[in-house]
Design a protein around this motif. Structure first.
Motif, mmCIF file in Angstrom:
data_model
loop_
_atom_site.group_PDB
_atom_site.id
_atom_site.type_symbol
_atom_site.label_atom_id
_atom_site.label_comp_id
_atom_site.label_asym_id
_atom_site.label_seq_id
_atom_site.Cartn_x
_atom_site.Cartn_y
_atom_site.Cartn_z
ATOM 1 N N ARG A 115 -4.423 12.939 11.263
ATOM 2 C CA ARG A 115 -3.079 12.405 11.321
ATOM 3 C C ARG A 115 -3.289 10.991 12.003
ATOM 4 N NH1 ARG A 115 -1.199 11.343 15.810
ATOM 5 N NH2 ARG A 115 -2.758 12.554 17.083
ATOM 6 N N ALA A 116 -4.139 10.497 12.900
ATOM 7 C CA ALA A 116 -4.336 9.488 13.640
ATOM 8 C C ALA A 116 -4.637 8.415 12.488
ATOM 9 C CB ALA A 116 -5.502 9.380 14.494
ATOM 10 N N SER A 117 -5.730 8.853 11.475
ATOM 11 C CA SER A 117 -5.941 8.083 10.400
ATOM 12 C C SER A 117 -4.692 7.618 9.465
ATOM 13 C CB SER A 117 -7.009 8.747 9.443
ATOM 14 O OG SER A 117 -8.475 8.901 10.091
ATOM 15 N N GLN A 118 -3.839 8.496 9.200
ATOM 16 C CA GLN A 118 -2.627 8.474 8.466
ATOM 17 C C GLN A 118 -1.629 7.306 9.120
ATOM 18 O OE1 GLN A 118 -1.879 12.706 8.061
ATOM 19 N NE2 GLN A 118 -2.077 12.476 5.658
ATOM 20 N N GLU A 119 -1.638 7.509 10.307
ATOM 21 C CA GLU A 119 -0.746 6.630 11.112
ATOM 22 C C GLU A 119 -1.231 5.418 11.206
ATOM 23 O OE1 GLU A 119 0.758 8.019 14.893
ATOM 24 O OE2 GLU A 119 1.058 10.158 14.256
ATOM 25 N N MET A 154 0.882 -1.133 -0.006
ATOM 26 C CA MET A 154 -0.033 -0.057 -0.067
ATOM 27 C C MET A 154 1.047 1.176 -0.096
ATOM 28 S SD MET A 154 -2.830 1.103 2.871
ATOM 29 C CE MET A 154 -3.794 -0.155 2.759
ATOM 30 N N GLY A 155 0.472 2.344 -0.938
ATOM 31 C CA GLY A 155 1.216 3.491 -0.882
ATOM 32 C C GLY A 155 1.047 4.439 0.260
ATOM 33 N N ALA A 156 1.382 5.731 0.117
ATOM 34 C CA ALA A 156 1.234 6.555 1.297
ATOM 35 C C ALA A 156 -0.297 6.917 1.111
ATOM 36 C CB ALA A 156 1.860 8.106 0.926
ATOM 37 N N PRO A 157 -0.857 7.038 2.483
ATOM 38 C CA PRO A 157 -2.410 7.288 2.612
ATOM 39 C C PRO A 157 -2.714 8.515 2.167
ATOM 40 C CG PRO A 157 -1.304 6.781 4.959
ATOM 41 C CD PRO A 157 -0.189 6.910 3.811
ATOM 42 N N LYS A 158 -3.835 8.392 1.562
ATOM 43 C CA LYS A 158 -4.202 9.686 0.625
ATOM 44 C C LYS A 158 -5.305 10.282 1.217
ATOM 45 C CE LYS A 158 -3.307 7.100 -3.617
ATOM 46 N NZ LYS A 158 -3.865 6.536 -4.956
ATOM 47 N N LEU A 159 -5.563 11.657 1.333
ATOM 48 C CA LEU A 159 -6.755 12.474 1.698
ATOM 49 C C LEU A 159 -7.515 12.665 0.526
ATOM 50 C CD1 LEU A 159 -4.910 14.967 4.079
ATOM 51 C CD2 LEU A 159 -5.535 12.776 4.596
ATOM 52 N N VAL A 160 -8.678 12.307 0.594
ATOM 53 C CA VAL A 160 -9.758 12.275 -0.538
ATOM 54 C C VAL A 160 -11.186 12.884 -0.209
ATOM 55 C CG1 VAL A 160 -11.138 10.988 -2.265
ATOM 56 C CG2 VAL A 160 -8.960 10.348 -1.634
ATOM 57 N N ASP A 161 -11.441 14.182 -0.801
ATOM 58 C CA ASP A 161 -12.640 14.702 -0.227
ATOM 59 C C ASP A 161 -13.815 13.951 -1.175
ATOM 60 O OD1 ASP A 161 -14.986 16.605 -0.250
ATOM 61 O OD2 ASP A 161 -13.659 18.110 -0.050
ATOM 62 N N ILE A 162 -14.662 13.486 -0.215
ATOM 63 C CA ILE A 162 -15.786 12.749 -0.768
ATOM 64 C C ILE A 162 -16.992 13.423 -0.791
ATOM 65 C CG2 ILE A 162 -14.755 10.359 -0.110
ATOM 66 C CD1 ILE A 162 -16.681 10.220 2.241
ATOM 67 N N THR A 163 -17.051 14.587 -0.733
ATOM 68 C CA THR A 163 -18.119 15.530 -0.557
ATOM 69 C C THR A 163 -18.898 15.294 -2.009
ATOM 70 O OG1 THR A 163 -17.264 16.997 0.801
ATOM 71 C CG2 THR A 163 -19.202 17.806 -0.440
ATOM 72 N N ALA A 164 -18.247 15.521 -2.928
ATOM 73 C CA ALA A 164 -19.030 15.182 -4.650
ATOM 74 C C ALA A 164 -19.118 13.848 -4.990
ATOM 75 C CB ALA A 164 -18.120 16.168 -5.433
ATOM 76 N N GLY A 193 -16.304 0.306 1.686
ATOM 77 C CA GLY A 193 -15.345 -0.225 2.320
ATOM 78 C C GLY A 193 -14.060 0.508 2.832
ATOM 79 N N LEU A 194 -14.627 1.803 3.159
ATOM 80 C CA LEU A 194 -13.438 3.020 3.602
ATOM 81 C C LEU A 194 -13.170 2.502 4.901
ATOM 82 C CD1 LEU A 194 -15.135 6.319 2.403
ATOM 83 C CD2 LEU A 194 -12.784 5.458 2.018
ATOM 84 N N CYS A 195 -12.038 2.697 5.438
ATOM 85 C CA CYS A 195 -11.714 2.403 6.782
ATOM 86 C C CYS A 195 -11.669 3.772 7.493
ATOM 87 C CB CYS A 195 -10.345 1.698 6.813
ATOM 88 S SG CYS A 195 -10.191 0.002 6.068
ATOM 89 N N HIS A 196 -11.387 4.892 6.949
ATOM 90 C CA HIS A 196 -11.161 6.075 7.670
ATOM 91 C C HIS A 196 -12.262 7.281 7.073
ATOM 92 C CE1 HIS A 196 -7.812 4.493 9.970
ATOM 93 N NE2 HIS A 196 -7.743 3.670 8.878
#
Length: 255
Positions: A59-63, A1-11, A42-45
């Motif tokens: 930050r906790a999600s990414q860690e 798995m690569g680096a955690p990605k922040l994704v805006d899911i509003t749209a 299936g999202l975890c965070h």
């Protein structure tokens, strides 16, 4: 798995194939929408901008995504980033009754500034977390604390605060939790209503887990199969019940 990605899911929501490694960012989702989104994608965070301690939750999600064992080993360090003002910890044999924990934890919460409106919620959740850990010491279907336990194990209960939050949780040495099944049962309670879930519940209706999620502002659940389970919650400090009920929830999972 690569680096955690922040994704805006509003749209738009990620597909199940895109969800691993994603920290979903949004705002204004009600409790049932949070669970439905996590269950269906299936999202975890999932972290909400209008919840408490947004930066800390991200930050906790990414860690947790980067190193799940770090959370299993020291959940409070991951959640708070190594900071905090007070600690509570007790350890038990899994076959012990919960009386000693609830008495001590009740006194601990009562002594925290700004905890008056969350004391009863904190004790109800603590009862549920301890019960869920303890029941692993008996065979499935057995009545808790009736007869001697047949499986050996232990429970660690812990808590910490900062200026905004009380975070507490329970770690057991069984590792039997099915995190996705818990999410599914919580969603069933929202979808069918609690009464309908009781009538149609198979393998546990999930009422206790629903109550825990509905009462907290952040929910954390992680499992190391056949070794450890950790479930934690966050409750707000210094807010009225009305103000607390308006906060958006976050969820963090390590299946």
């Amino acid at each position: 798995m690569g680096a955690p990605k922040l994704v805006d899911i509003t749209a738009s929501l990620p597909t199940p194939a895109e969800s691993p490694g994603v920290v979903a960012i949004t705002s204004g989702l009600a409790s049932d929408q949070v669970i439905r989104t996590v269950h269906q994608t299936g999202l975890c965070h999932l972290v909400q901008k209008d919840g408490l301690a947004f930066d800390s939750e991200v930050r906790a999600s990414q860690e947790m995504l980067a190193d799940k064992k770090a959370f299993l080993n020291d959940p409070l360090k991951v959640i708070f980033g190594g900071t905090g003002q007070s600690n509570f910890s007790m350890s038990f044999d899994a076959g012990e009754k919960k009386t000693a924990l609830l008495s001590a934890f009740g006194d601990y919460v009562a002594g925290i500034q700004g905890s008056r409106t969350i004391w009863d919620q904190a004790l109800l959740i603590a009862d549920e977390l301890y019960t869920n850990g303890s029941k692993n010491a008996w065979p499935p279907g057995s009545k808790l604390f009736h007869g001697p336990p047949v499986h050996s194990g232990s429970l660690d209960f812990f808590a910490q605060i900062d200026e905004q939050r009380l975070v507490f949780g329970c770690r057991d040495t069984f590792g039997n939790l099915d995190v996705r099944a818990v999410v599914a049962r919580i969603w069933t309670c929202f979808d069918n209503g609690v009464a309908g879930s009781i009538r149609h519940g198979v393998g546990g209706a999930g009422i206790g887990s629903y109550m825990v999620f509905d009462s907290c502002i952040s929910y954390y659940a992680a499992v190391d199969a056949n070794a450890r389970t950790v479930v934690c919650v966050s409750l707000p400090l210094g807010l009225s019940r009305r103000a607390a009920s308006g906060l958006s929830k976050n969820i963090h999972l390590i299946p």
